[in-house]
Structures are given as C-alpha cells and as structure tokens.
Design an enzyme around this catalytic site. Sequence first.
Site, PDB file in Angstrom:
ATOM      1  N   GLY A  23      -9.121 -23.814  -2.499  1.00  0.00           N
ATOM      2  CA  GLY A  23      -9.624 -22.463  -2.224  1.00  0.00           C
ATOM      3  C   GLY A  23     -10.912 -22.133  -2.956  1.00  0.00           C
ATOM      4  N   ILE A  26     -17.449 -24.692  -4.195  1.00  0.00           N
ATOM      5  CA  ILE A  26     -18.336 -25.469  -5.078  1.00  0.00           C
ATOM      6  C   ILE A  26     -19.765 -25.360  -4.540  1.00  0.00           C
ATOM      7  CG2 ILE A  26     -17.844 -27.617  -3.781  1.00  0.00           C
ATOM      8  CD1 ILE A  26     -18.190 -29.179  -6.384  1.00  0.00           C
ATOM      9  N   PRO A  27     -20.739 -25.067  -5.419  1.00  0.00           N
ATOM     10  CA  PRO A  27     -22.132 -25.039  -4.944  1.00  0.00           C
ATOM     11  C   PRO A  27     -22.535 -26.410  -4.397  1.00  0.00           C
ATOM     12  CG  PRO A  27     -21.942 -24.001  -7.113  1.00  0.00           C
ATOM     13  CD  PRO A  27     -20.622 -24.673  -6.835  1.00  0.00           C
ATOM     14  N   ALA A  28     -23.256 -26.420  -3.286  1.00  0.00           N
ATOM     15  CA  ALA A  28     -23.575 -27.677  -2.590  1.00  0.00           C
ATOM     16  C   ALA A  28     -24.605 -28.522  -3.325  1.00  0.00           C
ATOM     17  CB  ALA A  28     -24.061 -27.386  -1.184  1.00  0.00           C
ATOM     18  N   GLY A  30     -25.605 -29.688  -7.401  1.00  0.00           N
ATOM     19  CA  GLY A  30     -25.358 -29.624  -8.838  1.00  0.00           C
ATOM     20  C   GLY A  30     -26.374 -30.500  -9.540  1.00  0.00           C
ATOM     21  N   LEU A  31     -26.524 -30.288 -10.835  1.00  0.00           N
ATOM     22  CA  LEU A  31     -27.427 -31.141 -11.617  1.00  0.00           C
ATOM     23  C   LEU A  31     -26.640 -32.326 -12.175  1.00  0.00           C
ATOM     24  CD1 LEU A  31     -30.389 -31.256 -12.848  1.00  0.00           C
ATOM     25  CD2 LEU A  31     -29.293 -30.486 -14.974  1.00  0.00           C
ATOM     26  N   GLY A  32     -27.081 -33.548 -11.866  1.00  0.00           N
ATOM     27  CA  GLY A  32     -26.496 -34.729 -12.496  1.00  0.00           C
ATOM     28  C   GLY A  32     -26.898 -34.791 -13.962  1.00  0.00           C
ATOM     29  N   TYR A  65     -21.014 -40.147 -20.360  1.00  0.00           N
ATOM     30  CA  TYR A  65     -22.461 -39.943 -20.478  1.00  0.00           C
ATOM     31  C   TYR A  65     -22.851 -39.647 -21.930  1.00  0.00           C
ATOM     32  CZ  TYR A  65     -21.993 -39.471 -15.377  1.00  0.00           C
ATOM     33  OH  TYR A  65     -21.675 -39.667 -14.045  1.00  0.00           O
ATOM     34  N   LYS A  94     -15.232 -35.838 -16.107  1.00  0.00           N
ATOM     35  CA  LYS A  94     -14.477 -37.004 -15.620  1.00  0.00           C
ATOM     36  C   LYS A  94     -13.835 -37.743 -16.790  1.00  0.00           C
ATOM     37  CE  LYS A  94     -18.412 -37.502 -12.501  1.00  0.00           C
ATOM     38  NZ  LYS A  94     -19.660 -37.329 -13.229  1.00  0.00           N
ATOM     39  N   HIS A 125     -12.911 -41.090 -13.102  1.00  0.00           N
ATOM     40  CA  HIS A 125     -14.279 -41.574 -12.876  1.00  0.00           C
ATOM     41  C   HIS A 125     -14.308 -42.850 -12.017  1.00  0.00           C
ATOM     42  CE1 HIS A 125     -18.433 -41.292 -15.006  1.00  0.00           C
ATOM     43  NE2 HIS A 125     -18.576 -41.803 -13.802  1.00  0.00           N
TER      44      HIS A 125
HETATM   45  N1  LIG Z   1     -19.171 -40.730 -10.292  1.00  0.00           N
HETATM   46  C1  LIG Z   1     -19.940 -41.768 -10.578  1.00  0.00           C
HETATM   47  O1  LIG Z   1     -19.467 -42.902 -10.737  1.00  0.00           O
HETATM   48  C2  LIG Z   1     -21.421 -41.570 -10.690  1.00  0.00           C
HETATM   49  C3  LIG Z   1     -22.269 -42.688 -10.627  1.00  0.00           C
HETATM   50  C4  LIG Z   1     -23.651 -42.478 -10.704  1.00  0.00           C
HETATM   51  C5  LIG Z   1     -24.157 -41.182 -10.826  1.00  0.00           C
HETATM   52  N2  LIG Z   1     -23.304 -40.105 -10.910  1.00  0.00           N
HETATM   53  C6  LIG Z   1     -23.814 -38.711 -11.054  1.00  0.00           C
HETATM   54  O2  LIG Z   1     -24.822 -38.509 -10.064  1.00  0.00           O
HETATM   55  C7  LIG Z   1     -26.013 -38.053 -10.699  1.00  0.00           C
HETATM   56  C8  LIG Z   1     -27.243 -38.455  -9.896  1.00  0.00           C
HETATM   57  O3  LIG Z   1     -27.301 -39.848  -9.687  1.00  0.00           O
HETATM   58  P1  LIG Z   1     -28.453 -40.760 -10.311  1.00  0.00           P
HETATM   59  O4  LIG Z   1     -28.915 -40.143 -11.561  1.00  0.00           O
HETATM   60  O5  LIG Z   1     -27.910 -42.142 -10.344  1.00  0.00           O
HETATM   61  O6  LIG Z   1     -29.572 -40.817  -9.205  1.00  0.00           O
HETATM   62  P2  LIG Z   1     -30.444 -39.851  -8.297  1.00  0.00           P
HETATM   63  O7  LIG Z   1     -30.111 -38.432  -8.526  1.00  0.00           O
HETATM   64  O8  LIG Z   1     -30.374 -40.412  -6.923  1.00  0.00           O
HETATM   65  O9  LIG Z   1     -31.898 -40.183  -8.847  1.00  0.00           O
HETATM   66  C9  LIG Z   1     -32.340 -39.648 -10.057  1.00  0.00           C
HETATM   67  C10 LIG Z   1     -33.808 -40.043 -10.261  1.00  0.00           C
HETATM   68  O10 LIG Z   1     -34.581 -39.503  -9.186  1.00  0.00           O
HETATM   69  C11 LIG Z   1     -35.740 -38.875  -9.695  1.00  0.00           C
HETATM   70  N3  LIG Z   1     -35.940 -37.578  -9.024  1.00  0.00           N
HETATM   71  C12 LIG Z   1     -35.127 -36.498  -9.062  1.00  0.00           C
HETATM   72  N4  LIG Z   1     -35.626 -35.508  -8.313  1.00  0.00           N
HETATM   73  C13 LIG Z   1     -36.801 -35.949  -7.815  1.00  0.00           C
HETATM   74  C14 LIG Z   1     -37.801 -35.370  -7.004  1.00  0.00           C
HETATM   75  N5  LIG Z   1     -37.690 -34.116  -6.530  1.00  0.00           N
HETATM   76  N6  LIG Z   1     -38.885 -36.112  -6.715  1.00  0.00           N
HETATM   77  C15 LIG Z   1     -39.008 -37.375  -7.172  1.00  0.00           C
HETATM   78  N7  LIG Z   1     -38.100 -37.985  -7.943  1.00  0.00           N
HETATM   79  C16 LIG Z   1     -36.996 -37.272  -8.269  1.00  0.00           C
HETATM   80  C17 LIG Z   1     -35.499 -38.604 -11.168  1.00  0.00           C
HETATM   81  O11 LIG Z   1     -36.700 -38.900 -11.841  1.00  0.00           O
HETATM   82  P3  LIG Z   1     -37.006 -38.472 -13.377  1.00  0.00           P
HETATM   83  O12 LIG Z   1     -36.312 -39.501 -14.206  1.00  0.00           O
HETATM   84  O13 LIG Z   1     -38.485 -38.598 -13.421  1.00  0.00           O
HETATM   85  O14 LIG Z   1     -36.520 -37.110 -13.587  1.00  0.00           O
HETATM   86  C18 LIG Z   1     -34.338 -39.488 -11.552  1.00  0.00           C
HETATM   87  O15 LIG Z   1     -34.713 -40.561 -12.358  1.00  0.00           O
HETATM   88  C19 LIG Z   1     -25.916 -38.662 -12.097  1.00  0.00           C
HETATM   89  O16 LIG Z   1     -26.802 -38.054 -13.018  1.00  0.00           O
HETATM   90  C20 LIG Z   1     -24.454 -38.430 -12.402  1.00  0.00           C
HETATM   91  O17 LIG Z   1     -24.234 -37.086 -12.789  1.00  0.00           O
HETATM   92  C21 LIG Z   1     -21.945 -40.293 -10.821  1.00  0.00           C
END
Ligand SMILES: NC(=O)c1ccc[n+]([C@@H]2O[C@H](COP(=O)([O-])OP(=O)(O)OC[C@H]3O[C@@H](n4cnc5c(N)ncnc54)[C@H](OP(=O)(O)O)[C@@H]3O)[C@@H](O)[C@H]2O)c1
Length: 339
Positions: A23, A26-28, A30-32, A65, A94, A125
């Site tokens: 119910g 979640i905002p579509a 989020g900041l990783g 992290y 996670k 995770h």
């Molecule tokens: N559940 C899991 O197992 C799992 C696995 C992987 C990731 N995650 C989560 O997902 C999040 C995002 O994934 P991710 O960090 O792997 O990759 P991503 O979001 O696909 O890519 C991040 C990279 O893209 C660049 N970027 C971001 N916005 C941009 C824009 N508007 N223009 C140009 N480049 C841009 C950033 O550059 P800069 O470095 O220059 O800012 C950053 O290094 C993670 O931070 C984490 O929270 C979860």
Amino acid sequence: MEMNQNPPSIDPRKVPGKKLNNGAVIPAIGLGTFGSDNYDNETIAEAVRTAVRMGYRHIDCASVYGNEREIGRAIGDLIAEGTVKREELWITSKVWNDRHGDVAGSCRQTLDDLGLEYLDLYLVHWPFPNHHAKGVTVDSRDPHAVPYRHERYMETWRAMEKLADEGLVRAIGTSNMTRPKMELLLRDCRIRPAVNEMELHPHFQQPELFDYLVSEGIQPIGFSPLGSPNRPERDKTPQDTSPMEDPVILEIARRHGVHPAVVCLKWGVRRGEVVIPFSVKPEKIFSNLSGVTGDSLSADEMEAIRKTDKNCRLVKGQVFTWSGATWEDLWDEDGTIKQ
Ligand SMILES: NC(=O)c1ccc[n+]([C@@H]2O[C@H](COP(=O)([O-])OP(=O)(O)OC[C@H]3O[C@@H](n4cnc5c(N)ncnc54)[C@H](OP(=O)(O)O)[C@@H]3O)[C@@H](O)[C@H]2O)c1
C-alpha cells in the site's frame, strides 16, 4: 550548470510514485549511494544532502556500502534544518550477504547508523551468503562460497518477515533474484516481497523477469540504470556495452536536448521501473530528477529503445561464485537453480 549555495529544486509532489503491494507509494527515482569505491563516505553523504534539498525523497542505501553512518548524519541535518520530515522520506537499506543469519542484528545496526526508527524498505541484497572484502579484484573468491539453498534463504526471509511484523521495516523485498528463486519464495513466504532490485538499463532489459515480477505484483527497482560507467574494475569485461553511448539513445537525447543518461531514466520510469541512479555531482543529480519529472518519451522512442536491448549484464557477480561455478551459474538462465 553552475551550482551555488541555493541549488535548483523540484517540487517532490511532481515526482511520479509507484504503489507497492503493502500500500505504500515509493518515489520512482531514488539516489543510489554505492560509490563503486570511487568516492569517500562524506562525499556521498553530501550528495544525499544535495539531492534531498533538490527534491529527491528516496535514498537507496545498504550496509555494505559502508557509509550509512555518514548518510544518517546527513538525514539528521536535513530533518533538523526543516528541509524534510522523516515521514516524507523513503529510505531503503539491505542486509549484506555475511549477515543472512543475523538479519535482526544487521537491521538494528543500520537503523542505528542511519539514526532512524524504521526503514521504508529492507532488502536481502543477494540470495547467496557469499561475500568479499571491500575493493577486491575480480579473481577474488570467498573460500566458503556456496550455491543457493532455498531452506537457508527462507530462514533469512522469516527473519525479514519478523522485522515487518515488528514495524521496524515497512516493506521487505529481494535483490538480484531470478525467476526460479522467486517462484520458490512466493510459494513459501508469509509476506510477499514488495520489490525486486535488479540490474535494468536499455542494454539489459530483462523483459521476461520484468513481466513476471509485474504479473506477481512485485515492483522492479532498476539498479545501474545508466549502465554504471564507473563501476569497479572487477565488474568490467571487454564484452560490456554502454547504453549511454548507444546511437539510438544519443539520437533521442539530441532530440530532447538532454544527456543520454536522462533518456535512460525517462525510459526506465515510463516502462514502469523505479530507478536509482548514482551521482555525487549536483548538476547530474538535478538533471536526473528533472528528467523523470519532465516530458516523457514517445511510444515510438520507447519501442526504438526496446530494440537496443543487448542482454548485456554488467554486474555479473563473479566474486560471489562458489568453487567450480561460473558467474552465469548465479543467474539460472536456463530456468533451473544451479547447485
Ligand atoms: N542491489 C544491488 O545489488 C545493487 C547493485 C549495484 C547498484 N545498486 C544501487 O544502484 C545505484 C546506481 O547504480 P550504479 O551506481 O552502479 O550505476 P549508475 O547509476 O547506472 O551509474 C552511475 C554513474 O553514472 C554517472 N552519471 C549519473 N548521472 C549522470 C548524468 N546525468 N550524466 C552523465 N553521467 C551520469 C555518475 O557519474 P559521476 O561519478 O561523475 O557522478 C556515476 O558514476 C547504486 O549507487 C546502488 O545504490 C544496487
């Protein structure tokens, strides 16, 4: 874009939301917060401050992290300065692979570090208890690594359900699950997962798993939605492709006057995903938010991007494989769980 003391902001009410099976909405976007070993904890916590001041309300955290304490201080500051109330935020965390046997302890630690009384969403995770030290190379292996065992996963899930019963977490979910593993979980769970967090971007669309999850009322959250260009070296191979360099995406970006990253996010949200892009750069943080609140892609553009799928998994999980297994064995691609 020049950013000064007063960064631009967007009314969070303009951000689309997705209703989950508990119910909650979640905002579509989020900041990783996984810095891929490239940024220190304070820099990522500062990105959280920037993002929330700009209008983000959803932060994707994880104990592994290693930055939840710093992010907790950022959240505390944002609440204290009156930018946001706790109940307006969506905080995900996670349980890491080495705490599958102590979900409650891990959750308590995360709540303590984040300075919160509850999480909006808590995920398992990975479906394996296999883990690795921070910053390891792709050849590193956990000598105790084992294949998926459903009975063991269900013990972890029972502990997740208990946290939900106790109100410490409002929703529970999975990450990096495959269809065969999810089918077993849905058969045996008492509380169904609200989401599955999984790799999703134009070059890795996972259409069958995506449609299956949606048909079961489980919301896909897309990680690495931009193709994770700065992911750790251990996750890179020569065969990998980059959605942000795809000619179809580049052409659509040119037409909309936005960065290809923004096209990837618009595509993900219009498709029905929740996206969690990472950046610590204010101008990128802002353009990602404005991308999902601005104009959307046309049906033709969605179709053109659908055809760019290369089934190219970038986060392969090599470091989680057990003796004798390859990374493909983690993903049950032929529909069976590898033992
Ligand atoms: N559940 C899991 O197992 C799992 C696995 C992987 C990731 N995650 C989560 O997902 C999040 C995002 O994934 P991710 O960090 O792997 O990759 P991503 O979001 O696909 O890519 C991040 C990279 O893209 C660049 N970027 C971001 N916005 C941009 C824009 N508007 N223009 C140009 N480049 C841009 C950033 O550059 P800069 O470095 O220059 O800012 C950053 O290094 C993670 O931070 C984490 O929270 C979860």
